[in-house]
Each structure stands twice: as structure tokens, then as C-alpha cells.
Design a protein around this motif. Structure first.
Motif, PDB file in Angstrom:
ATOM      1  N   UNK A  49       0.874  -1.156  -0.077  1.00 59.58           N
ATOM      2  CA  UNK A  49      -0.149  -0.030   0.031  1.00 59.58           C
ATOM      3  C   UNK A  49       0.823   1.263   0.060  1.00 59.58           C
ATOM      4  N   UNK A  50       0.550   2.136  -0.985  1.00 57.42           N
ATOM      5  CA  UNK A  50       1.398   3.581  -1.020  1.00 57.42           C
ATOM      6  C   UNK A  50       0.520   4.507  -0.892  1.00 57.42           C
ATOM      7  N   UNK A  51       1.059   5.803  -0.728  1.00 57.90           N
ATOM      8  CA  UNK A  51       0.229   6.801  -0.944  1.00 57.90           C
ATOM      9  C   UNK A  51       0.165   7.434  -2.356  1.00 57.90           C
ATOM     10  N   UNK A  52      -0.892   7.617  -3.274  1.00 63.62           N
ATOM     11  CA  UNK A  52      -0.833   8.308  -4.336  1.00 63.62           C
ATOM     12  C   UNK A  52      -0.045   9.481  -4.630  1.00 63.62           C
ATOM     13  N   UNK A  53       0.473   9.795  -5.731  1.00 63.72           N
ATOM     14  CA  UNK A  53       1.151  10.952  -6.069  1.00 63.72           C
ATOM     15  C   UNK A  53       0.530  11.643  -7.229  1.00 63.72           C
ATOM     16  N   UNK A  54      -0.465  11.211  -7.752  1.00 60.75           N
ATOM     17  CA  UNK A  54      -1.025  12.027  -8.878  1.00 60.75           C
ATOM     18  C   UNK A  54      -2.640  11.546  -9.125  1.00 60.75           C
ATOM     19  N   UNK A  55      -3.476  12.529  -9.501  1.00 67.84           N
ATOM     20  CA  UNK A  55      -4.797  12.225  -9.816  1.00 67.84           C
ATOM     21  C   UNK A  55      -5.313  12.305 -11.242  1.00 67.84           C
ATOM     22  N   UNK A  56      -5.906  11.493 -11.468  1.00 74.00           N
ATOM     23  CA  UNK A  56      -6.368  11.779 -13.071  1.00 74.00           C
ATOM     24  C   UNK A  56      -8.031  11.925 -12.977  1.00 74.00           C
ATOM     25  N   UNK A  57      -8.017  13.197 -13.633  1.00 73.40           N
ATOM     26  CA  UNK A  57      -9.621  13.903 -13.601  1.00 73.40           C
ATOM     27  C   UNK A  57     -10.112  13.526 -14.856  1.00 73.40           C
ATOM     28  N   UNK A  58     -11.498  13.308 -15.056  1.00 76.02           N
ATOM     29  CA  UNK A  58     -12.068  13.507 -16.311  1.00 76.02           C
ATOM     30  C   UNK A  58     -13.236  14.416 -16.145  1.00 76.02           C
ATOM     31  N   UNK A  59     -13.309  15.621 -16.770  1.00 75.96           N
ATOM     32  CA  UNK A  59     -13.958  16.659 -16.660  1.00 75.96           C
ATOM     33  C   UNK A  59     -14.830  16.779 -18.123  1.00 75.96           C
ATOM     34  N   UNK A  60     -15.957  16.918 -18.092  1.00 77.16           N
ATOM     35  CA  UNK A  60     -17.081  17.149 -19.026  1.00 77.16           C
ATOM     36  C   UNK A  60     -17.665  18.545 -19.292  1.00 77.16           C
ATOM     37  N   UNK A  61     -17.656  19.012 -20.355  1.00 74.44           N
ATOM     38  CA  UNK A  61     -18.558  20.344 -20.331  1.00 74.44           C
ATOM     39  C   UNK A  61     -19.619  19.898 -21.388  1.00 74.44           C
ATOM     40  N   UNK A  62     -21.056  20.407 -20.941  1.00 73.07           N
ATOM     41  CA  UNK A  62     -22.274  19.992 -21.866  1.00 73.07           C
ATOM     42  C   UNK A  62     -22.854  21.289 -21.988  1.00 73.07           C
ATOM     43  N   UNK A  63     -23.062  21.657 -23.333  1.00 70.78           N
ATOM     44  CA  UNK A  63     -23.910  22.778 -23.687  1.00 70.78           C
ATOM     45  C   UNK A  63     -25.174  22.201 -24.653  1.00 70.78           C
ATOM     46  N   UNK A  64     -26.377  23.034 -24.532  1.00 73.81           N
ATOM     47  CA  UNK A  64     -27.380  22.877 -25.321  1.00 73.81           C
ATOM     48  C   UNK A  64     -27.699  24.005 -26.060  1.00 73.81           C
ATOM     49  N   UNK A  65     -28.210  23.918 -27.258  1.00 71.62           N
ATOM     50  CA  UNK A  65     -28.621  24.937 -28.145  1.00 71.62           C
ATOM     51  C   UNK A  65     -29.678  24.420 -29.271  1.00 71.62           C
ATOM     52  N   UNK A  66     -30.514  25.459 -29.879  1.00 74.16           N
ATOM     53  CA  UNK A  66     -31.385  24.832 -31.004  1.00 74.16           C
ATOM     54  C   UNK A  66     -30.603  24.550 -31.975  1.00 74.16           C
TER      55      UNK A  66
END
Length: 248
Positions: A49-66
Motif C-alpha cells: 500500500x502506497x500513498x498516491x502521487x497523482x490524480x487523473x480527472x475526467x471533466x466534461x462540458x455539456x452545452x445545449x442549443x437549438x
């Protein structure tokens, strides 16, 4: 039959019997030599067991229009602000990657007063852009999440804690697994009253060398303070099999 012919026949028969006996003896010896070697198979698992040294993020942008164009323009503007914020937090370009992009029409089935079935019509468009971010400074992770939400991230979300180079932890897990398997072999054979021979085979199986995601959210909400983060520890596990010969 004369005496010479009789003697020849007897001699030939003796030769055949001798050859048959030699062949049978050789086959019996070969069978003995091919008997399986008594053996024992043991397995051991090692975990580090080891402490993490990096994080991987998944970020999404959603936009709606006609229109698709309108939704795309709105999405581009929001994502550009998010990318600029990532740079301000010291995240390098090599740690930013577009992992998914999607344009999807939205349909609606018009209501009919006559009760007849109407074909669905497009009423607008959704544009989604997903960004994968590697955060190497975990002290900035909460600020990165909060700022990204404030600037446009509004759909999905995944945080996975990992290690940039887990090779040292994996190597130690292998050592622990081998030691566990060898201890198990000693206990089993000493209890059974037999002695361990040479190692015939070693193989590794069922290794878990990537930690699983430990934090996930379906939506984000902006807040006045940075997002609280608990990193915990990552577990790296290795299982090995050892085949020993038994000395009897």
C-alpha cells in the motif's frame, strides 16, 4: 531336418527371446524414468500500500442549443476557459487530453390531437467535450476541481488516484508474494514429514498493478471553497505460483 538345421533353428529362437527380453527391460526402465516427479504447488500473494502521487480527472462540458453550431460555440467557449484555468494551476499541456467529443441531436415527438403517431423532430442539439487531466500536485486538486466547475464543467466527473511510477511498489509486492509462497511450502512439507527439493517452475498470475477509482461523482456543483479531497492509499497486489520437487 538334419542336425545342422535344428541347431540353427534353436539358436535363432534363443536370439529372438534374448532380444525380446532386452527390449522389455529397456521399456520397463523407460517407464520408470518417465514416472512423474513428486511435487508440490504453492501460491503466495504480496500486497503493498502506497500513498498516491497523482490524480487523473475526467471533466466534461455539456452545452445545449437549438442548432448544432450554437451548442458547439457555447461548448468551445466554456472549454477554452477550463483549459486556461488548468494552465494557471501549473498543469502542463502533456497532462491535458481530449478523451471524448460528441454532438447529439435532441428529439421530441409532437402531440397529435387526432391520436395518430407523429414522427419525432429535432428540437435542439447537445455538444459534450470531455477532458482528461493529470494533476501531479495533489495539493492543488481541490482548487482545480472547484475552478473547473466554476468555469463550465457541468457533466460527469471522475477522480482516480494513482502513482506516476508504481514499479518499486510492484517489485516489493512480488518479493512479498515469493516469501509468502516459500513459507507456505515449508509449513506444508514439514508438517507432512517430507523434504523440499529444487524449484521446478515459478509463474506470476492475477497481478493487480493498477489501483481502482476510489472517488466518483455524476454531477458537480460550484462552491465557495475548494472541493475537499481524501486521497487514501493505493494497493498493488501480485500473486505467484511455485512448483517444488519433493525429496523422499
Amino acid at each position: 531336418m538334419n542336425n545342422k538345421s535344428a541347431i540353427g533353428a534353436v539358436f535363432g529362437t534363443c536370439m529372438l527371446l534374448t532380444t525380446a527380453l532386452i527390449t522389455t527391460s529397456a521399456q520397463a526402465q523407460t517407464f520408470v524414468d518417465q514416472e512423474p516427479t513428486p511435487r508440490i504447488v504453492v501460491s503466495g500473494t504480496g500486497t503493498v500500500d502506497v500513498a498516491p502521487d497523482m490524480a487523473v480527472l475526467t471533466l466534461s462540458v455539456l452545452r445545449q442549443a437549438e442548432t448544432a453550431r450554437g451548442a458547439l460555440d457555447a461548448n468551445n467557449q466554456a472549454m477554452q476557459r477550463v483549459l486556461a484555468a488548468m494552465g494557471e494551476e501549473g498543469i502542463e499541456e502533456r497532462d491535458l487530453q481530449t478523451s471524448n467529443f460528441n454532438i447529439q441531436p435532441r428529439y421530441e415527438r409532437p402531440k397529435s390531437n387526432s391520436g395518430t403517431r407523429q414522427d419525432p423532430v429535432i428540437i435542439g442539439y447537445d455538444v459534450s467535450n470531455t477532458l482528461t487531466v493529470r494533476v501531479r500536485d495533489l495539493t492543488s486538486l481541490g482548487r482545480v476541481l472547484d475552478k473547473s466547475v466554476s468555469l463550465g464543467v457541468n457533466n460527469g466527473g471522475n477522480v482516480r488516484f494513482t502513482n506516476d511510477d508504481p514499479s518499486e511498489a510492484i517489485e516489493q509486492a512480488r518479493i512479498n508474494a515469493m516469501q509468502a509462497a516459500m513459507r507456505k511450502a515449508d509449513v506444508l512439507t514439514s508438517t507432512a514429514g517430507v523434504a523440499l527439493g529444487n524449484i521446478l517452475e515459478i509463474n506470476e498470475r492475477g497481478s493487480t498493478i493498477q489501483p481502482q477509482p476510489i472517488a466518483r461523482a455524476t454531477t458537480f456543483e460550484a462552491s465557495a471553497a475548494a472541493v475537499p479531497i481524501a486521497t487514501g492509499e493505493n494497493s498493488y497486489s501480485v500473486t505467484v505460483n511455485i512448483v517444488y520437487a519433493l525429496d523422499q
